[in-house]
Design a protein around this motif. Sequence first.
Motif, mmCIF file in Angstrom:
data_model
loop_
_atom_site.group_PDB
_atom_site.id
_atom_site.type_symbol
_atom_site.label_atom_id
_atom_site.label_comp_id
_atom_site.label_asym_id
_atom_site.label_seq_id
_atom_site.Cartn_x
_atom_site.Cartn_y
_atom_site.Cartn_z
ATOM 1 N N GLN A 294 0.826 -1.209 0.000
ATOM 2 C CA GLN A 294 0.000 0.000 0.000
ATOM 3 C C GLN A 294 0.860 1.258 0.000
ATOM 4 N N GLU A 295 1.985 1.223 0.692
ATOM 5 C CA GLU A 295 2.878 2.381 0.682
ATOM 6 C C GLU A 295 3.420 2.636 -0.727
ATOM 7 N N LYS A 296 3.720 1.557 -1.452
ATOM 8 C CA LYS A 296 4.165 1.702 -2.844
ATOM 9 C C LYS A 296 3.067 2.334 -3.691
ATOM 10 N N ALA A 297 1.828 1.895 -3.463
ATOM 11 C CA ALA A 297 0.696 2.436 -4.218
ATOM 12 C C ALA A 297 0.490 3.918 -3.911
ATOM 13 N N LYS A 298 0.584 4.280 -2.639
ATOM 14 C CA LYS A 298 0.421 5.683 -2.249
ATOM 15 C C LYS A 298 1.511 6.557 -2.862
ATOM 16 N N THR A 299 2.739 6.052 -2.849
ATOM 17 C CA THR A 299 3.861 6.806 -3.407
ATOM 18 C C THR A 299 3.672 7.035 -4.900
ATOM 19 N N GLN A 300 3.269 5.985 -5.609
ATOM 20 C CA GLN A 300 3.079 6.121 -7.050
ATOM 21 C C GLN A 300 1.935 7.080 -7.374
ATOM 22 N N LEU A 301 0.864 7.015 -6.610
ATOM 23 C CA LEU A 301 -0.243 7.944 -6.828
ATOM 24 C C LEU A 301 0.218 9.386 -6.633
ATOM 25 N N ALA A 302 0.983 9.632 -5.575
ATOM 26 C CA ALA A 302 1.473 10.983 -5.302
ATOM 27 C C ALA A 302 2.379 11.490 -6.421
ATOM 28 N N GLU A 303 3.154 10.592 -7.016
ATOM 29 C CA GLU A 303 4.066 10.977 -8.098
ATOM 30 C C GLU A 303 3.320 11.345 -9.381
ATOM 31 N N LEU A 304 2.177 10.686 -9.619
ATOM 32 C CA LEU A 304 1.514 10.821 -10.913
ATOM 33 C C LEU A 304 0.248 11.670 -10.905
ATOM 34 N N GLU A 305 -0.395 11.837 -9.757
ATOM 35 C CA GLU A 305 -1.672 12.551 -9.761
ATOM 36 C C GLU A 305 -1.516 14.043 -10.039
ATOM 37 N N VAL A 306 -0.278 14.537 -10.004
ATOM 38 C CA VAL A 306 -0.032 15.940 -10.362
ATOM 39 C C VAL A 306 -0.187 16.159 -11.866
ATOM 40 N N GLY A 307 -0.281 15.075 -12.636
ATOM 41 C CA GLY A 307 -0.319 15.185 -14.092
ATOM 42 C C GLY A 307 -1.695 15.399 -14.686
ATOM 43 N N TYR A 308 -2.744 15.423 -13.849
ATOM 44 C CA TYR A 308 -4.096 15.554 -14.399
ATOM 45 C C TYR A 308 -5.063 16.058 -13.331
ATOM 46 N N PRO A 309 -6.136 16.741 -13.735
ATOM 47 C CA PRO A 309 -7.197 17.098 -12.788
ATOM 48 C C PRO A 309 -8.166 15.928 -12.646
ATOM 49 N N ARG A 310 -8.740 15.765 -11.499
ATOM 50 C CA ARG A 310 -9.654 14.645 -11.288
ATOM 51 C C ARG A 310 -11.062 14.977 -11.766
ATOM 52 N N ALA A 311 -11.681 14.003 -12.414
ATOM 53 C CA ALA A 311 -13.074 14.132 -12.841
ATOM 54 C C ALA A 311 -13.951 13.328 -11.883
ATOM 55 N N ASN A 312 -15.207 13.683 -11.806
ATOM 56 C CA ASN A 312 -16.140 12.980 -10.929
ATOM 57 C C ASN A 312 -16.621 11.702 -11.621
ATOM 58 N N PRO A 313 -16.305 10.524 -11.072
ATOM 59 C CA PRO A 313 -16.696 9.273 -11.729
ATOM 60 C C PRO A 313 -18.166 8.906 -11.547
ATOM 61 N N GLN A 314 -18.853 9.584 -10.631
ATOM 62 C CA GLN A 314 -20.248 9.225 -10.373
ATOM 63 C C GLN A 314 -21.092 9.444 -11.629
ATOM 64 N N GLY A 315 -21.766 8.389 -12.060
ATOM 65 C CA GLY A 315 -22.616 8.467 -13.238
ATOM 66 C C GLY A 315 -21.879 8.399 -14.559
ATOM 67 N N ALA A 316 -20.569 8.184 -14.529
ATOM 68 C CA ALA A 316 -19.765 8.147 -15.755
ATOM 69 C C ALA A 316 -19.641 6.719 -16.290
ATOM 70 N N LEU A 317 -19.153 6.620 -17.508
ATOM 71 C CA LEU A 317 -18.761 5.330 -18.075
ATOM 72 C C LEU A 317 -17.265 5.186 -17.810
ATOM 73 N N ALA A 318 -16.904 4.377 -16.830
ATOM 74 C CA ALA A 318 -15.509 4.218 -16.422
ATOM 75 C C ALA A 318 -14.864 3.080 -17.209
ATOM 76 N N LEU A 319 -13.772 3.400 -17.896
ATOM 77 C CA LEU A 319 -13.026 2.408 -18.671
ATOM 78 C C LEU A 319 -11.693 2.171 -17.977
ATOM 79 N N LEU A 320 -11.534 1.018 -17.362
ATOM 80 C CA LEU A 320 -10.316 0.669 -16.630
ATOM 81 C C LEU A 320 -9.399 -0.126 -17.552
ATOM 82 N N ILE A 321 -8.167 0.369 -17.739
ATOM 83 C CA ILE A 321 -7.288 -0.182 -18.777
ATOM 84 C C ILE A 321 -5.907 -0.523 -18.228
ATOM 85 N N ASP A 322 -5.398 -1.688 -18.650
ATOM 86 C CA ASP A 322 -4.009 -2.063 -18.377
ATOM 87 C C ASP A 322 -3.400 -2.604 -19.664
#
Length: 231
Positions: free
Chosen positions: A113-141
């Motif tokens: 979980q610490e690895k996940a938190k660190t990676q999120l902190a490193e990358l979330e500066v690259g985009y603004p968050r959108a509200n997923p409620q009611g959206a069509l969410a496409l999860l991709i790997d």
Amino acid sequence: MSPAPLFSDRADAGEQLAQSLSKLVIQFQKTTTIACKPIVYALPRGGIPIAAPVARKLGCPLEIVVAKKITTPQNPELAIGAVTSDGRVLWSKQLRLGKKNLSQREAALHQAQEKAKTQLAELEVGYPRANPQGALALLIDDGIATGMTIKAAAQAIRANYPAQLWICAPVAPGGIMKWLAPECDRLVVLKTPTQFLSVSRFYLEFPQVTTKEALVYLQEHNYYLNTINSE
């Protein structure tokens, strides 16, 4: 004998997935009474180059959801579970641990979980968050092997109440589809080979995606969205 590559690289796989998803999303929006706009969620870092062409094709936000394998020092390649950055945990049903191993499991969970938190902190500066409620969410790997991380990520997205959640990847073993199906409204996988050892075997080129490269994908897409929305 190794299977023949199905994709030249992640860019090739991303373009192919974008073409397929574009048609499916248009079809879905024509046949549903639900007014939901797509949001693309990538599993970093390898999923970002796959997801970027999809988000560009759909003209929609590109975000990330971070999930990490939980492993043990004895076998770092074997996933005994997965955890998201916000603490959503999924354990393997094959996991059999005695009481003396519980502390080891908790330590492995904390580390992941610490690895996940660190990676999120490193990358979330690259985009603004959108509200997923009611959206069509496409999860991709970039591919699905055991399915542990993408399943945990799907559960994290589902908790934010999208109208629909689709799990998407260029390649996954056919046998895993039934296991993943309850976690989403639709599974979109381009290739489902019967012989499946690792995701990398199905790419001619499969280099590691660096944090810097991942950030560039996210920032460039955000700039692109701002440009088309201001026209």
